[in-house]
Design a protein around this motif. Structure first.
Motif, mmCIF file in Angstrom:
data_model
loop_
_atom_site.group_PDB
_atom_site.id
_atom_site.type_symbol
_atom_site.label_atom_id
_atom_site.label_comp_id
_atom_site.label_asym_id
_atom_site.label_seq_id
_atom_site.Cartn_x
_atom_site.Cartn_y
_atom_site.Cartn_z
ATOM 1 N N LEU A 173 -9.509 -1.823 8.640
ATOM 2 C CA LEU A 173 -9.048 -1.043 9.785
ATOM 3 C C LEU A 173 -10.204 -0.127 10.167
ATOM 4 N N PRO A 174 -10.208 0.415 11.371
ATOM 5 C CA PRO A 174 -11.317 1.303 11.744
ATOM 6 C C PRO A 174 -11.462 2.467 10.761
ATOM 7 N N GLY A 175 -12.538 2.443 9.981
ATOM 8 C CA GLY A 175 -12.844 3.546 9.082
ATOM 9 C C GLY A 175 -12.464 3.361 7.632
ATOM 10 N N PHE A 176 -11.650 2.342 7.300
ATOM 11 C CA PHE A 176 -11.265 2.157 5.906
ATOM 12 C C PHE A 176 -10.692 0.759 5.675
ATOM 13 N N PHE A 177 -10.578 0.402 4.383
ATOM 14 C CA PHE A 177 -9.989 -0.867 3.969
ATOM 15 C C PHE A 177 -8.595 -0.623 3.406
ATOM 16 N N VAL A 178 -7.720 -1.619 3.553
ATOM 17 C CA VAL A 178 -6.397 -1.557 2.943
ATOM 18 C C VAL A 178 -6.115 -2.866 2.224
ATOM 19 N N GLU A 179 -5.350 -2.763 1.144
ATOM 20 C CA GLU A 179 -4.889 -3.933 0.417
ATOM 21 C C GLU A 179 -3.397 -4.106 0.655
ATOM 22 N N VAL A 180 -3.007 -5.351 0.906
ATOM 23 C CA VAL A 180 -1.598 -5.716 1.013
ATOM 24 C C VAL A 180 -1.293 -6.543 -0.226
ATOM 25 N N ILE A 181 -0.349 -6.063 -1.036
ATOM 26 C CA ILE A 181 -0.085 -6.664 -2.336
ATOM 27 C C ILE A 181 1.276 -7.347 -2.328
ATOM 28 N N TYR A 182 1.246 -8.643 -2.663
ATOM 29 C CA TYR A 182 2.455 -9.447 -2.808
ATOM 30 C C TYR A 182 2.597 -9.798 -4.280
ATOM 31 N N SER A 183 3.803 -9.705 -4.827
ATOM 32 C CA SER A 183 3.990 -10.126 -6.212
ATOM 33 C C SER A 183 4.470 -11.567 -6.227
ATOM 34 N N GLY A 184 4.071 -12.300 -7.236
ATOM 35 C CA GLY A 184 4.480 -13.694 -7.369
ATOM 36 C C GLY A 184 3.697 -14.616 -6.455
ATOM 37 N N ASN A 185 4.060 -15.890 -6.518
ATOM 38 C CA ASN A 185 3.335 -16.912 -5.770
ATOM 39 C C ASN A 185 3.875 -17.149 -4.371
ATOM 40 N N PHE A 186 5.063 -16.660 -4.069
ATOM 41 C CA PHE A 186 5.701 -17.016 -2.807
ATOM 42 C C PHE A 186 5.305 -16.110 -1.649
ATOM 43 N N GLN A 187 4.769 -14.945 -1.922
ATOM 44 C CA GLN A 187 4.291 -14.018 -0.901
ATOM 45 C C GLN A 187 5.342 -13.747 0.167
ATOM 46 N N SER A 188 6.590 -13.652 -0.255
ATOM 47 C CA SER A 188 7.657 -13.437 0.712
ATOM 48 C C SER A 188 7.943 -11.960 0.952
ATOM 49 N N GLN A 189 7.521 -11.114 0.022
ATOM 50 C CA GLN A 189 7.807 -9.692 0.182
ATOM 51 C C GLN A 189 6.598 -8.861 -0.231
ATOM 52 N N ILE A 190 6.255 -7.916 0.607
ATOM 53 C CA ILE A 190 5.144 -7.016 0.306
ATOM 54 C C ILE A 190 5.609 -6.007 -0.739
ATOM 55 N N GLU A 191 4.855 -5.909 -1.818
ATOM 56 C CA GLU A 191 5.154 -4.910 -2.850
ATOM 57 C C GLU A 191 4.661 -3.535 -2.421
ATOM 58 N N CYS A 192 3.423 -3.485 -1.929
ATOM 59 C CA CYS A 192 2.889 -2.216 -1.449
ATOM 60 C C CYS A 192 1.660 -2.461 -0.583
ATOM 61 N N ILE A 193 1.317 -1.451 0.171
ATOM 62 C CA ILE A 193 0.099 -1.443 0.982
ATOM 63 C C ILE A 193 -0.619 -0.157 0.625
ATOM 64 N N ARG A 194 -1.881 -0.296 0.236
ATOM 65 C CA ARG A 194 -2.621 0.896 -0.183
ATOM 66 C C ARG A 194 -4.038 0.880 0.372
ATOM 67 N N ILE A 195 -4.552 2.060 0.584
ATOM 68 C CA ILE A 195 -5.944 2.212 0.999
ATOM 69 C C ILE A 195 -6.813 1.911 -0.211
ATOM 70 N N GLN A 196 -7.870 1.144 0.026
ATOM 71 C CA GLN A 196 -8.763 0.794 -1.075
ATOM 72 C C GLN A 196 -10.172 1.271 -0.752
ATOM 73 N N ASN A 197 -10.646 2.248 -1.507
ATOM 74 C CA ASN A 197 -12.004 2.741 -1.300
ATOM 75 C C ASN A 197 -12.804 2.782 -2.594
ATOM 76 N N ASP A 198 -12.283 2.136 -3.633
ATOM 77 C CA ASP A 198 -12.973 2.068 -4.918
ATOM 78 C C ASP A 198 -14.015 0.951 -4.850
ATOM 79 N N SER A 199 -15.282 1.306 -4.952
ATOM 80 C CA SER A 199 -16.354 0.319 -4.801
ATOM 81 C C SER A 199 -16.284 -0.778 -5.861
ATOM 82 N N LYS A 200 -15.806 -0.469 -7.059
ATOM 83 C CA LYS A 200 -15.692 -1.496 -8.102
ATOM 84 C C LYS A 200 -14.639 -2.538 -7.732
ATOM 85 N N VAL A 201 -13.554 -2.102 -7.137
ATOM 86 C CA VAL A 201 -12.516 -3.042 -6.692
ATOM 87 C C VAL A 201 -13.036 -3.860 -5.516
#
Length: 94
Positions: free
Chosen positions: A52-80
């Motif tokens: 997104l303009p100015g930052f990255f975000v992760e969209v996390i789905y649990s399991g293999n079906f990707q039917s439901q978003i578990e969480c959305i978080r800003i990711q600014n950790d360079s190691k990740v």
């Protein structure tokens, strides 16, 4: 007028504004204004990285079906973020 305000907030959005949004609003912002960067698997979860303009975000789905978003978080950790860089091919045939 409301749409212009929304676009204004997207262009200059601060991470604090994004973090305060409800999950479904974050998802809509990513869908409308995010740019897919890469994906990875981590302990049974599928994680998508978007820019997104100015930052990255992760969209996390649990399991293999990707039917439901578990969480959305800003990711600014360079190691990740380095985990995503391994899967990006920058060799361009021009």
């Amino acid at each position: 007028m409301l749409l212009l305000h929304f676009i204004y907030y997207i262009i200059i959005m601060r991470t604090e504004v994004f973090e305060a949004m409800e999950l479904n609003t974050k998802s809509a912002v990513i869908q409308d204004f995010g740019e897919f960067v890469a994906s990875r698997s981590y302990y049974g979860c599928t994680i998508y990285l978007y820019a997104l303009p100015g930052f990255f975000v992760e969209v996390i789905y649990s399991g293999n079906f990707q039917s439901q978003i578990e969480c959305i978080r800003i990711q600014n950790d360079s190691k990740v973020l380095e985990h995503y860089a391994k899967g990006i091919d920058l060799n361009l045939d021009l």
